[in-house]
Write a protein that holds these residues in place. Structure first.
Motif, PDB file in Angstrom:
ATOM      1  N   THR A 130      14.342  15.339   7.215  1.00  0.00           N
ATOM      2  CA  THR A 130      13.995  16.650   6.663  1.00  0.00           C
ATOM      3  C   THR A 130      15.148  17.605   6.926  1.00  0.00           C
ATOM      4  OG1 THR A 130      12.954  17.416   8.700  1.00  0.00           O
ATOM      5  CG2 THR A 130      11.542  16.273   7.117  1.00  0.00           C
ATOM      6  N   ASP A 131      15.179  18.683   6.168  1.00  0.00           N
ATOM      7  CA  ASP A 131      16.246  19.673   6.311  1.00  0.00           C
ATOM      8  C   ASP A 131      15.718  20.951   6.955  1.00  0.00           C
ATOM      9  OD1 ASP A 131      17.742  18.912   3.074  1.00  0.00           O
ATOM     10  OD2 ASP A 131      17.606  17.779   4.916  1.00  0.00           O
ATOM     11  N   ALA A 132      14.709  20.840   7.786  1.00  0.00           N
ATOM     12  CA  ALA A 132      14.001  22.018   8.277  1.00  0.00           C
ATOM     13  C   ALA A 132      14.911  23.010   9.000  1.00  0.00           C
ATOM     14  CB  ALA A 132      12.865  21.583   9.199  1.00  0.00           C
ATOM     15  N   THR A 133      15.577  22.566  10.046  1.00  0.00           N
ATOM     16  CA  THR A 133      16.434  23.466  10.826  1.00  0.00           C
ATOM     17  C   THR A 133      17.710  22.741  11.226  1.00  0.00           C
ATOM     18  OG1 THR A 133      15.344  22.786  12.869  1.00  0.00           O
ATOM     19  CG2 THR A 133      14.485  24.761  11.775  1.00  0.00           C
ATOM     20  N   PRO A 134      18.811  23.482  11.375  1.00  0.00           N
ATOM     21  CA  PRO A 134      20.069  22.843  11.800  1.00  0.00           C
ATOM     22  C   PRO A 134      20.091  22.590  13.302  1.00  0.00           C
ATOM     23  CG  PRO A 134      20.407  25.165  11.460  1.00  0.00           C
ATOM     24  CD  PRO A 134      18.989  24.890  11.054  1.00  0.00           C
ATOM     25  N   SER A 135      19.164  21.788  13.773  1.00  0.00           N
ATOM     26  CA  SER A 135      19.081  21.467  15.197  1.00  0.00           C
ATOM     27  C   SER A 135      19.273  19.968  15.379  1.00  0.00           C
ATOM     28  CB  SER A 135      17.725  21.897  15.760  1.00  0.00           C
ATOM     29  OG  SER A 135      16.682  21.241  15.070  1.00  0.00           O
ATOM     30  N   ASP A 136      19.319  19.536  16.616  1.00  0.00           N
ATOM     31  CA  ASP A 136      19.499  18.111  16.879  1.00  0.00           C
ATOM     32  C   ASP A 136      18.294  17.321  16.383  1.00  0.00           C
ATOM     33  OD1 ASP A 136      21.894  18.644  18.112  1.00  0.00           O
ATOM     34  OD2 ASP A 136      20.967  18.912  20.078  1.00  0.00           O
ATOM     35  N   TYR A 137      18.567  16.195  15.750  1.00  0.00           N
ATOM     36  CA  TYR A 137      17.501  15.340  15.254  1.00  0.00           C
ATOM     37  C   TYR A 137      17.069  14.340  16.318  1.00  0.00           C
ATOM     38  CZ  TYR A 137      16.732  16.527  10.375  1.00  0.00           C
ATOM     39  OH  TYR A 137      16.327  17.139   9.227  1.00  0.00           O
ATOM     40  N   PHE A 138      17.961  13.404  16.634  1.00  0.00           N
ATOM     41  CA  PHE A 138      17.617  12.338  17.563  1.00  0.00           C
ATOM     42  C   PHE A 138      18.752  12.145  18.564  1.00  0.00           C
ATOM     43  CE2 PHE A 138      16.048  11.138  13.290  1.00  0.00           C
ATOM     44  CZ  PHE A 138      14.688  11.255  13.516  1.00  0.00           C
ATOM     45  N   ASP A 139      18.376  11.922  19.806  1.00  0.00           N
ATOM     46  CA  ASP A 139      19.346  11.541  20.827  1.00  0.00           C
ATOM     47  C   ASP A 139      19.076  10.073  21.153  1.00  0.00           C
ATOM     48  OD1 ASP A 139      21.045  11.213  22.930  1.00  0.00           O
ATOM     49  OD2 ASP A 139      20.266  12.876  24.135  1.00  0.00           O
ATOM     50  N   PHE A 140      19.845   9.169  20.506  1.00  0.00           N
ATOM     51  CA  PHE A 140      19.690   7.738  20.759  1.00  0.00           C
ATOM     52  C   PHE A 140      20.384   7.391  22.075  1.00  0.00           C
ATOM     53  CE2 PHE A 140      19.098   7.806  16.137  1.00  0.00           C
ATOM     54  CZ  PHE A 140      17.993   6.975  16.001  1.00  0.00           C
ATOM     55  N   GLN A 141      19.651   6.749  22.982  1.00  0.00           N
ATOM     56  CA  GLN A 141      20.177   6.431  24.303  1.00  0.00           C
ATOM     57  C   GLN A 141      20.193   4.920  24.526  1.00  0.00           C
ATOM     58  OE1 GLN A 141      17.856   8.818  27.099  1.00  0.00           O
ATOM     59  NE2 GLN A 141      19.200  10.570  26.698  1.00  0.00           N
ATOM     60  N   VAL A 142      21.354   4.420  24.916  1.00  0.00           N
ATOM     61  CA  VAL A 142      21.536   2.988  25.183  1.00  0.00           C
ATOM     62  C   VAL A 142      21.246   2.733  26.656  1.00  0.00           C
ATOM     63  CG1 VAL A 142      23.146   1.051  25.117  1.00  0.00           C
ATOM     64  CG2 VAL A 142      23.287   2.859  23.380  1.00  0.00           C
ATOM     65  N   ARG A 143      20.376   1.759  26.920  1.00  0.00           N
ATOM     66  CA  ARG A 143      19.967   1.473  28.294  1.00  0.00           C
ATOM     67  C   ARG A 143      20.018  -0.024  28.570  1.00  0.00           C
ATOM     68  NH1 ARG A 143      17.362   5.935  30.494  1.00  0.00           N
ATOM     69  NH2 ARG A 143      16.891   7.592  28.979  1.00  0.00           N
ATOM     70  N   ASP A 144      20.245  -0.367  29.838  1.00  0.00           N
ATOM     71  CA  ASP A 144      20.166  -1.773  30.221  1.00  0.00           C
ATOM     72  C   ASP A 144      18.708  -2.151  30.452  1.00  0.00           C
ATOM     73  OD1 ASP A 144      19.474  -0.796  32.742  1.00  0.00           O
ATOM     74  OD2 ASP A 144      21.447  -1.170  33.613  1.00  0.00           O
ATOM     75  N   ALA A 145      18.469  -3.404  30.835  1.00  0.00           N
ATOM     76  CA  ALA A 145      17.094  -3.891  30.980  1.00  0.00           C
ATOM     77  C   ALA A 145      16.321  -3.130  32.048  1.00  0.00           C
ATOM     78  CB  ALA A 145      17.104  -5.381  31.300  1.00  0.00           C
ATOM     79  N   ALA A 146      17.036  -2.575  33.043  1.00  0.00           N
ATOM     80  CA  ALA A 146      16.389  -1.824  34.115  1.00  0.00           C
ATOM     81  C   ALA A 146      16.123  -0.372  33.729  1.00  0.00           C
ATOM     82  CB  ALA A 146      17.247  -1.880  35.376  1.00  0.00           C
ATOM     83  N   GLY A 147      16.579   0.027  32.545  1.00  0.00           N
ATOM     84  CA  GLY A 147      16.354   1.393  32.092  1.00  0.00           C
ATOM     85  C   GLY A 147      17.473   2.356  32.416  1.00  0.00           C
ATOM     86  N   ASN A 148      18.569   1.860  33.001  1.00  0.00           N
ATOM     87  CA  ASN A 148      19.695   2.735  33.332  1.00  0.00           C
ATOM     88  C   ASN A 148      20.423   3.181  32.068  1.00  0.00           C
ATOM     89  OD1 ASN A 148      19.430   2.452  36.245  1.00  0.00           O
ATOM     90  ND2 ASN A 148      20.150   0.353  35.936  1.00  0.00           N
ATOM     91  N   LEU A 149      20.730   4.465  31.993  1.00  0.00           N
ATOM     92  CA  LEU A 149      21.421   5.015  30.833  1.00  0.00           C
ATOM     93  C   LEU A 149      22.887   4.589  30.849  1.00  0.00           C
ATOM     94  CD1 LEU A 149      21.343   6.893  28.345  1.00  0.00           C
ATOM     95  CD2 LEU A 149      21.957   8.779  29.881  1.00  0.00           C
ATOM     96  N   ILE A 150      23.351   4.018  29.733  1.00  0.00           N
ATOM     97  CA  ILE A 150      24.736   3.546  29.617  1.00  0.00           C
ATOM     98  C   ILE A 150      25.560   4.477  28.743  1.00  0.00           C
ATOM     99  CG2 ILE A 150      26.189   1.667  28.751  1.00  0.00           C
ATOM    100  CD1 ILE A 150      23.879  -0.233  29.469  1.00  0.00           C
ATOM    101  N   SER A 151      24.999   4.876  27.613  1.00  0.00           N
ATOM    102  CA  SER A 151      25.687   5.784  26.699  1.00  0.00           C
ATOM    103  C   SER A 151      24.645   6.352  25.742  1.00  0.00           C
ATOM    104  CB  SER A 151      26.796   5.056  25.932  1.00  0.00           C
ATOM    105  OG  SER A 151      27.563   5.972  25.166  1.00  0.00           O
ATOM    106  N   ASN A 152      25.083   7.248  24.885  1.00  0.00           N
ATOM    107  CA  ASN A 152      24.141   7.817  23.924  1.00  0.00           C
ATOM    108  C   ASN A 152      24.883   8.290  22.684  1.00  0.00           C
ATOM    109  OD1 ASN A 152      25.281  10.215  25.265  1.00  0.00           O
ATOM    110  ND2 ASN A 152      23.735  11.334  24.077  1.00  0.00           N
ATOM    111  N   TYR A 153      24.118   8.526  21.628  1.00  0.00           N
ATOM    112  CA  TYR A 153      24.662   9.170  20.427  1.00  0.00           C
ATOM    113  C   TYR A 153      23.694  10.259  20.006  1.00  0.00           C
ATOM    114  CZ  TYR A 153      26.805  10.222  16.024  1.00  0.00           C
ATOM    115  OH  TYR A 153      27.429  10.900  15.006  1.00  0.00           O
ATOM    116  N   LEU A 154      24.190  11.489  19.968  1.00  0.00           N
ATOM    117  CA  LEU A 154      23.374  12.626  19.573  1.00  0.00           C
ATOM    118  C   LEU A 154      23.428  12.755  18.059  1.00  0.00           C
ATOM    119  CD1 LEU A 154      21.625  14.789  20.896  1.00  0.00           C
ATOM    120  CD2 LEU A 154      23.609  16.299  20.907  1.00  0.00           C
ATOM    121  N   PHE A 155      22.390  12.275  17.427  1.00  0.00           N
ATOM    122  CA  PHE A 155      22.291  12.234  15.970  1.00  0.00           C
ATOM    123  C   PHE A 155      21.813  13.608  15.514  1.00  0.00           C
ATOM    124  CE2 PHE A 155      21.721   9.198  12.393  1.00  0.00           C
ATOM    125  CZ  PHE A 155      21.160  10.051  11.463  1.00  0.00           C
ATOM    126  N   GLY A 156      22.750  14.441  15.050  1.00  0.00           N
ATOM    127  CA  GLY A 156      22.438  15.831  14.767  1.00  0.00           C
ATOM    128  C   GLY A 156      22.073  16.113  13.323  1.00  0.00           C
TER     129      GLY A 156
END
Length: 238
Positions: free
Chosen positions: A176-202
């Motif tokens: 949707t084009d509702a507001t110019p805000s961040d859409y999704f913050d995709f976060q890459v994690r290992d099997a234990a749930g530790n954050l490795i990296s991310n991509y802020l899909f704006g």
């Protein structure tokens, strides 16, 4: 007279052959999307012609984490690549069949000087409505299978158990084009749930990606620094 007739016959044959050449249909093509995800390979030059090639004269390399689309003549073709730093030495070479009008992705993985290749023939699912189709591929050589979550729901896997050189299926998200805000913050994690990296899909990613297919390319090394730091690249697949 006989001599003149022979000359006329030769001229007619030459004209006929030339006409046939001009009327020949162009060779069918396929497309190849090359993505450079090889750790410590700042840029790569790719030859998709299947013929001998002087890489030193080629001035359009693919940077690390980036991609470029090439046309490939349908049939059996050898694909080759060289580092921009050492164009005289082949980094990789493989031969395969390319179907007419088919679309392929070539992911360059591994860590220099060992370049690994992953080639996929593409099939794109059809969606209705305004959607963004997202998938991920894991190009981290020293990783265990990875999960991808959203920052808003870190306990829920959007993509699960993606092994090295494995590509997920597409998953659709509403656009949707509702507001110019961040859409999704995709976060890459290992099997234990530790954050490795991310991509802020704006917002602008969402605008550019609406009704298109997007690949999030996970690169770098677990524990890596500088050029080997874990990262996620956003690439439009079509």
């Amino acid at each position: 007279m006989k001599y003149t007739n022979k000359i006329l016959t030769a001229i007619v044959l030459t004209i006929g052959l030339s006409s046939c050449d001009k009327n020949e249909e162009p060779s069918p093509l396929s497309s190849l999307y090359v993505i450079n995800g090889t750790v410590n390979l700042p840029s790569v030059k790719v030859n998709t012609t299947g013929a001998a090639f002087d890489f030193s004269k080629f001035n359009d390399p693919i940077g690390y984490g980036a991609g470029k689309i090439y046309s490939v003549k349908a049939g059996t073709v050898t694909i080759m690549g060289a580092s921009s730093a050492t164009p005289a030495a082949n980094l990789f070479s493989f031969t395969r069949d390319f179907k007419p009008q088919a679309m392929y992705s070539l992911y360059l993985a591994g860590q220099m000087p060992n370049v690994e290749t992953v080639v996929n023939e593409e099939t794109y699912p059809k969606y209705t409505g305004e959607v963004i189709a997202v998938r991920v591929i894991n190009l981290m050589p020293n990783s265990t299978p990875l999960n991808v979550t959203l920052a808003s729901t870190p306990g829920v896997n959007e993509f699960t158990n993606i092994a090295y050189k494995q590509q997920s299926n597409f998953k659709k998200y509403a656009a949707t084009d509702a507001t110019p805000s961040d859409y999704f913050d995709f976060q890459v994690r290992d099997a234990a749930g530790n954050l490795i990296s991310n991509y802020l899909f704006g917002y602008y990613d969402a605008i550019n990606g609406k009704n298109k297919y997007i690949t999030l390319v996970i690169t770098g090394m677990i524990g890596g620094t500088d050029a080997a730091t874990p990262s996620v690249s956003f690439l439009l697949s079509n």
